[in-house]
Design a protein around this motif. Structure first.
Motif, mmCIF file in Angstrom:
data_model
loop_
_atom_site.group_PDB
_atom_site.id
_atom_site.type_symbol
_atom_site.label_atom_id
_atom_site.label_comp_id
_atom_site.label_asym_id
_atom_site.label_seq_id
_atom_site.Cartn_x
_atom_site.Cartn_y
_atom_site.Cartn_z
ATOM 1 N N ALA A 177 39.982 40.817 27.909
ATOM 2 C CA ALA A 177 40.062 42.015 27.922
ATOM 3 C C ALA A 177 38.073 41.751 27.096
ATOM 4 N N GLY A 178 37.876 41.172 26.338
ATOM 5 C CA GLY A 178 36.756 41.055 25.573
ATOM 6 C C GLY A 178 35.672 40.193 26.856
ATOM 7 N N ALA A 179 36.095 39.304 28.055
ATOM 8 C CA ALA A 179 35.120 39.483 29.221
ATOM 9 C C ALA A 179 34.349 40.457 29.198
ATOM 10 N N VAL A 180 35.779 42.285 29.150
ATOM 11 C CA VAL A 180 35.366 43.264 29.772
ATOM 12 C C VAL A 180 34.257 44.059 28.716
ATOM 13 N N LEU A 181 34.692 43.938 27.867
ATOM 14 C CA LEU A 181 34.746 44.893 26.371
ATOM 15 C C LEU A 181 33.657 44.083 25.733
ATOM 16 N N LYS A 182 33.086 43.490 25.385
ATOM 17 C CA LYS A 182 32.013 42.534 24.778
ATOM 18 C C LYS A 182 30.837 41.459 26.365
ATOM 19 N N ALA A 183 31.831 40.691 26.231
ATOM 20 C CA ALA A 183 30.819 39.595 27.391
ATOM 21 C C ALA A 183 29.825 40.681 28.345
ATOM 22 N N LEU A 184 30.619 41.007 29.252
ATOM 23 C CA LEU A 184 30.450 41.872 30.552
ATOM 24 C C LEU A 184 29.869 43.442 29.541
ATOM 25 N N ALA A 185 30.667 43.919 29.589
ATOM 26 C CA ALA A 185 30.382 45.047 28.304
ATOM 27 C C ALA A 185 30.498 46.110 28.982
ATOM 28 N N VAL A 186 31.354 46.459 29.728
ATOM 29 C CA VAL A 186 32.002 47.112 31.010
ATOM 30 C C VAL A 186 31.569 48.844 30.444
ATOM 31 N N PRO A 187 30.951 49.497 30.789
ATOM 32 C CA PRO A 187 30.759 50.960 30.105
ATOM 33 C C PRO A 187 30.610 51.838 31.223
ATOM 34 N N ALA A 188 31.608 52.913 30.158
ATOM 35 C CA ALA A 188 32.790 53.725 30.863
ATOM 36 C C ALA A 188 31.895 54.737 32.092
ATOM 37 N N GLY A 189 32.887 54.901 33.112
ATOM 38 C CA GLY A 189 32.126 55.651 34.485
ATOM 39 C C GLY A 189 31.746 53.989 35.227
ATOM 40 N N ALA A 190 31.628 52.756 34.726
ATOM 41 C CA ALA A 190 31.743 51.709 35.796
ATOM 42 C C ALA A 190 32.408 51.850 36.679
ATOM 43 N N SER A 191 31.896 50.345 37.859
ATOM 44 C CA SER A 191 33.364 50.323 39.319
ATOM 45 C C SER A 191 33.228 48.535 38.473
ATOM 46 N N PHE A 192 34.709 48.214 38.525
ATOM 47 C CA PHE A 192 35.016 46.921 38.001
ATOM 48 C C PHE A 192 36.137 46.115 39.338
ATOM 49 N N ALA A 193 35.803 44.969 39.395
ATOM 50 C CA ALA A 193 36.522 43.916 40.006
ATOM 51 C C ALA A 193 37.131 42.673 38.987
ATOM 52 N N VAL A 194 38.502 42.600 39.900
ATOM 53 C CA VAL A 194 38.833 41.230 39.425
ATOM 54 C C VAL A 194 39.181 39.965 39.942
ATOM 55 N N PHE A 195 39.278 38.978 40.375
ATOM 56 C CA PHE A 195 39.541 38.422 40.834
ATOM 57 C C PHE A 195 41.117 37.717 40.630
ATOM 58 N N GLY A 196 41.854 37.352 40.410
ATOM 59 C CA GLY A 196 43.132 37.056 40.420
ATOM 60 C C GLY A 196 44.013 38.043 38.948
ATOM 61 N N VAL A 197 44.500 38.209 39.158
ATOM 62 C CA VAL A 197 45.648 38.818 37.735
ATOM 63 C C VAL A 197 46.306 38.536 37.323
ATOM 64 N N GLY A 198 46.219 37.706 36.953
ATOM 65 C CA GLY A 198 47.456 36.559 35.944
ATOM 66 C C GLY A 198 47.014 37.147 34.709
ATOM 67 N N VAL A 199 47.816 36.800 33.565
ATOM 68 C CA VAL A 199 47.312 37.271 32.300
ATOM 69 C C VAL A 199 45.846 37.509 31.714
ATOM 70 N N VAL A 200 44.996 36.917 32.255
ATOM 71 C CA VAL A 200 43.487 37.223 31.372
ATOM 72 C C VAL A 200 42.838 38.161 32.304
ATOM 73 N N GLY A 201 42.918 38.071 34.020
ATOM 74 C CA GLY A 201 43.186 39.398 35.083
ATOM 75 C C GLY A 201 43.981 40.460 34.302
ATOM 76 N N LEU A 202 45.014 40.221 34.107
ATOM 77 C CA LEU A 202 45.795 42.510 33.646
ATOM 78 C C LEU A 202 45.594 42.191 32.329
ATOM 79 N N ALA A 203 44.972 41.596 31.204
ATOM 80 C CA ALA A 203 43.797 42.024 30.143
ATOM 81 C C ALA A 203 42.805 42.659 30.654
ATOM 82 N N ALA A 204 42.050 42.216 31.751
ATOM 83 C CA ALA A 204 40.393 42.990 31.394
ATOM 84 C C ALA A 204 41.292 44.099 32.754
#
Length: 371
Positions: free
Chosen positions: A177-204
């Motif tokens: 969650a922090g990778a998305v919300l703080k480190a990368l700071a993904v904004p509203a309306g953006a496009s995002f992809a995550v490689f690997g949907v274990g617990v970290v990826g699902l949180a993302a």
């Protein structure tokens, strides 16, 4: 004064956990004694067990603890006995990253979290006979009925929320969650992809929906995990085994490329595919590449302002993000409970086996309350 606790001690590489009685020192002025209610099992615990990480043995692992404060040191004012708390990573609190709100990049990161001792080199865990186990793993060693934590990594949480559900916020869920919300700071309306949907990826995935990303792509080879990602907010699913060209498959979702990509898998081929799928000025964050992983990229492929960013613990200030995520869970916007499988503390070996095989997404150990 000491507290008698029952701990799972790892003595041998890849060995079983031995349940042993230990004695825990009374809290020093800046420490907190916590009666554990639950603790998550994280890949980092497994890495130490397999000796991919050099924390000394024997050791009491565990770093996603949650419980109730029993005693506090004389200098602790942030929590008091009876408070419900989640335990997270530790940091020195004095270096430049710490004082600039980036404690996940603490100059003493290794000593604070992996050395098996306090920052001064002492150990608060003792046994009557035999070799004393190292403690203070991530400033907590929560594979024990009691944990000796520090005021900086003890986070008070609302009492109306279940501690066994909140426990994994201390590391894995915070990281994604922090990778998305703080480190990368993904904004509203953006496009995002995550490689690997274990617990970290699902949180993302869940955090990307919270952030308002309009395109959320989940990439994994496990069909069940992909369907769970869809249920949690992914708008597109990609199985690399089923496509000839992963970069092309990602660009088919967003022709100009994806603005933000996170890798949780540590697979070198995902770095190559992800960089190829980045939009101009896109950001590629990663949490899992290790030295020797063979993950390299031609810098010439980043000439349109793209960037790579290594991320630890989501760059989170735990006292802030953990409570933000707890509130989102209460509101139904961060459904942690859908990821969890629960085990009795005595079944720790079975929990590790199930987590390592992928039979469960997130294993959480529950402790039986004394009395």
């Amino acid at each position: 004064m000491t507290t008698t606790a029952r701990a799972a001690v790892l003595a041998l590489p890849d060995g079983p956990f031995e349940l042993r009685d230990i004695e825990i020192e009374d809290p020093r002025p800046d420490e907190v004694l916590v009666r554990m209610v639950a603790t998550g099992i994280c890949a980092t615990d497994a890495h130490v067990r397999s000796r991919r990480m050099a924390t000394p043995l024997p050791v009491v692992l565990g770093h996603e603890g949650a419980g109730v404060v029993e005693r506090v040191g004389s200098a602790v004012t942030s929590v008091e006995p009876g408070d419900h708390v989640v335990l997270s990573y530790h940091s020195c609190g004095r270096c430049k990253p710490c004082v600039s709100s980036h404690p996940a990049y603490c100059d003493d990161l290794w000593a604070a979290n992996f050395a098996g001792a306090r920052l001064d080199g002492s150990n608060g865990l003792h046994v009557a006979e035999g070799v004393e186990p190292h403690g203070h793993f991530f400033g907590q060693s929560s594979f024990s009925t009691h944990a000796l934590a520090h005021r900086r990594n003890t986070i008070r949480v609302p009492r109306d929320l279940p501690l066994d559900v909140l426990a994994p916020l201390g590391c894995g869920l915070q990281t994604g969650a922090g990778a998305v919300l703080k480190a990368l700071a993904v904004p509203a309306g953006a496009s995002f992809a995550v490689f690997g949907v274990g617990v970290v990826g699902l949180a993302a995935v869940m955090a990307a929906r919270v952030a308002g990303a309009t395109t959320v792509v989940a990439v994994d080879v496990d069909g069940g995990r992909l369907e769970l990602a869809r249920a949690l907010g992914a708008t597109h699913l990609v199985d690399p085994v089923r496509v000839e060209d992963l970069t092309a498959a990602l660009r088919a979702v967003e022709e100009r490329g994806l603005e933000y990509i996170l890798d949780t898998s540590g697979r070198a081929e995902n770095l190559d595919a992800g960089v190829g799928a980045l939009a101009a000025r896109g950001k590629f964050g990663f949490v899992a590449f290790h030295e020797g992983a063979g993950a390299v990229v031609d810098a010439g492929r980043l000439t349109l302002g793209q960037s790579l960013q290594g991320i630890i613990q989501g760059d989170a200030v735990s006292s802030l993000l953990i409570n933000d995520l707890a509130r989102l869970y209460r509101a139904g916007r961060f459904p942690i409970d859908r990821l969890l499988s629960f085990y009795d503390f005595a079944d720790i070996d079975a929990a590790f086996e199930d987590a390592g095989s992928g039979r469960v997404t997130k294993a959480v150990l529950r402790f039986t309350s004394p009395g």
